[in-house]
Enzyme design. Structure first.
Site, mmCIF file in Angstrom:
data_model
loop_
_atom_site.group_PDB
_atom_site.id
_atom_site.type_symbol
_atom_site.label_atom_id
_atom_site.label_comp_id
_atom_site.label_asym_id
_atom_site.label_seq_id
_atom_site.Cartn_x
_atom_site.Cartn_y
_atom_site.Cartn_z
ATOM 1 N N ALA A 94 32.880 42.322 45.857
ATOM 2 C CA ALA A 94 33.606 41.711 46.987
ATOM 3 C C ALA A 94 33.961 40.255 46.751
ATOM 4 O O ALA A 94 34.805 39.708 47.460
ATOM 5 C CB ALA A 94 32.793 41.853 48.272
ATOM 6 N N THR A 153 40.165 41.511 43.414
ATOM 7 C CA THR A 153 40.522 42.781 44.056
ATOM 8 C C THR A 153 39.551 43.089 45.198
ATOM 9 O O THR A 153 39.955 43.505 46.283
ATOM 10 C CB THR A 153 40.518 43.924 43.029
ATOM 11 O OG1 THR A 153 41.570 43.703 42.083
ATOM 12 C CG2 THR A 153 40.743 45.263 43.699
ATOM 13 N N GLY A 154 38.251 42.852 44.939
ATOM 14 C CA GLY A 154 37.235 43.181 45.930
ATOM 15 C C GLY A 154 37.448 42.459 47.250
ATOM 16 O O GLY A 154 37.277 43.031 48.326
ATOM 17 N N GLY A 170 35.211 39.255 43.896
ATOM 18 C CA GLY A 170 36.296 39.242 42.915
ATOM 19 C C GLY A 170 37.660 39.288 43.584
ATOM 20 O O GLY A 170 37.767 39.483 44.804
ATOM 21 N N LYS A 176 37.724 52.241 31.640
ATOM 22 C CA LYS A 176 37.678 52.928 32.943
ATOM 23 C C LYS A 176 37.621 54.447 32.758
ATOM 24 O O LYS A 176 36.924 55.148 33.492
ATOM 25 C CB LYS A 176 38.893 52.537 33.796
ATOM 26 C CG LYS A 176 38.825 51.105 34.305
ATOM 27 C CD LYS A 176 40.083 50.702 35.056
ATOM 28 C CE LYS A 176 40.048 49.227 35.442
ATOM 29 N NZ LYS A 176 39.129 48.901 36.526
#
Lengths: 324, 324
Positions: free
Chosen positions: A12, A16-17, A14, A126
């Site tokens: 969270a 994106t987070g 980061g 990923k």
């Protein structure tokens, strides 16, 4: 899913987070907890989350599976926006989620659309995580996004866009005519809030985007909005491939260097989206992605034009503050 | 697709390839050519194809891409049923197909449903090939199948099933209650003839199956049909995992040995389908496969019961003749 979902979000703090968190909070329909590494448990960012009343789960995602399982148990939606260089920690996380057995949807992704298999190093990392999800048969959704509006455009000579730019560049690759998907960072969380409540997206890949523009179209828009001419630096496909090769060699020589990792990410992204055209509607369709704009026709994504207006009004908030 | 498709089939002398050829010929709507390696160009099997009027394309699939491209050029549907141990030759083939640029659908697969990622060695080899297809954005369909009826059942004490059996075994793994998909070999080509004409299956995975039975259900059926008791040998999950580990070690020590390869395939298959339950309807749905029975509700697949009747009538043709 009429009940409020118990969501556990990783990453969270980061880029994106924090957008995902904002989107979930804006929606209001989620019971949100944040998973935080022990080393970050008392950072100002995490204290700030606590003061806002967010639940914090401190757990070592690289720790023993049994222990980690006790921390992820009970969460029905687990969203991982872990940092780019920590992707493989999600292998251990997947094992713990499987052991806990309560997760109804694991959500990950957050990069531009591309196939696995030596196109993008980050994609292949990923993919290893996705294979581990499939190994355990963990329900999942992969949410990929267009390149962010916030970092997709070049500077202009007057410097009036500079305050909003990270890694500014006027390079245009392979002629600049390949279409690529763009997504406003702030739309990511709004898309996610819909996707995680949607049965159609279970065990699927979803492509979230706002518009599809080539580099030349981006430049045209910037020139129209600013009234200035972008001082373009053309880079051929061959030069980009050679540069990427060098970046890979440097990364292989020292994979612990953040700069080396960023070099690989940057050249992979440029080759994939601007030369190969992987981050396009056509490619996403070919690769089996659901299209978020088709799933949610009433969703009105932010456009690059809106972002440029914000910047010219002095209202933009730069991304990656202090990181570059 | 109203025009007759120009089909190029690889591996027509193999167990899967000959079923595909039969299915395409039965359909009658295809212009079929067979790709044959130079070393096989004049074998009796290939001479037999010639005498039946089938077009033979002799090309080295391990040869230079440019040369191979001239041989695959013009074909709109390319079906690869290449032998298990030659999977990676398809990487070169994919490069040649991309260079030729005429293929509208590459078709491969032919094993039981499972995820990529260290579950089945053969799956992971195939996954490398699929990644190459995606790299080139070659249109494709992956057609996977249930374990063949012809090799799924145990012998009975009288020996009356033995003439139809290859690798006969009475082993039952992990209790024998895991459901797994079965497919009659002869149905594979019939499914393929439909799939390659179907736009819904483009760039998709399809699971082709006739029924879903556990090992215990298979045994029950055999006992009912023969009036004999199968002399079951129970094998635990742990023993199977240990055996598979040994097989992998032998294969790593000498990957050129056919027996070592078969050992790995066999244990991988058993663990995947009978313990993990990968080759099941539920798993196929999770992994994103289209279901051939849902696509073609009028298709009436052969059942194991029919196969047992054939065998008991003395009319079965054993598979892998002379190979084991």
């Amino acid at each position: 899913m009429s009940n409020i979902e118990k969501v556990l979000l990783l990453g969270a703090t980061g880029e994106t987070g924090k957008d995902i968190l904002a989107g979930l909070e804006e929606d209001g329909g989620f019971d949100i907890s944040l998973l935080v590494q022990p080393s970050s448990a008392n950072t100002p960012a995490v204290e700030n989350f606590r003061s806002r009343g967010l639940k914090i789960v401190v757990a070592d995602i690289n720790g023993p599976v049994d222990d980690l399982a006790t921390h992820v148990k009970g969460y029905t939606t687990i969203i991982s926006a872990i940092g780019a260089t920590q992707q493989l920690a999600q292998l251990n996380l997947a094992d713990a989620i499987a052991a806990a057995g309560t997760c109804k949807r694991f959500v990950a992704g957050w990069i531009t659309v591309s196939p696995p298999g030596e196109v993008m190093f980050l994609r292949d990392e990923k993919e290893k995580v996705y294979q581990r999800l499939w190994y355990h048969r963990i329900p999942y959704t992969i949410v990929d996004v267009g390149f962010w509006h916030q970092i997709c455009f070049p500077p202009v000579p007057s410097g009036k866009l500079d305050y909003a730019l990270v890694m500014p560049t006027t390079e245009v690759y392979g002629g600049g005519d390949v279409k690529n998907l763009l997504t406003d960072k702030r739309d990511i969380g709004r898309f996610v809030a819909r996707i995680v409540k949607d049965e159609r997206t279970l065990n699927q890949k979803v492509s979230c985007w706002g518009e599809e523009l080539s580099q030349n179209e981006i430049i045209e828009l910037v020139e129209r909005k600013t009234g200035e001419k972008v001082d373009v630096t053309p880079i051929s496909k061959e030069d980009l491939i050679a540069r990427r090769q060098k970046a890979r060699e440097a990364f292989r020589a020292d994979p612990t260097s953040w700069n080396n990792a960023v070099g690989v990410y940057r050249d992979d992204y440029n080759l994939s989206k601007y030369i190969r055209g992987d981050s396009s509607r056509e490619s996403a369709r070919y690769l089996g992605y659901l299209d978020a704009q088709e799933l949610y026709p009433d969703f009105n994504p932010i456009k690059l034009e809106d972002v440029l207006d914000e910047i010219l009004d002095g209202k933009a908030v730069p991304v990656y503050q202090g990181r570059f």
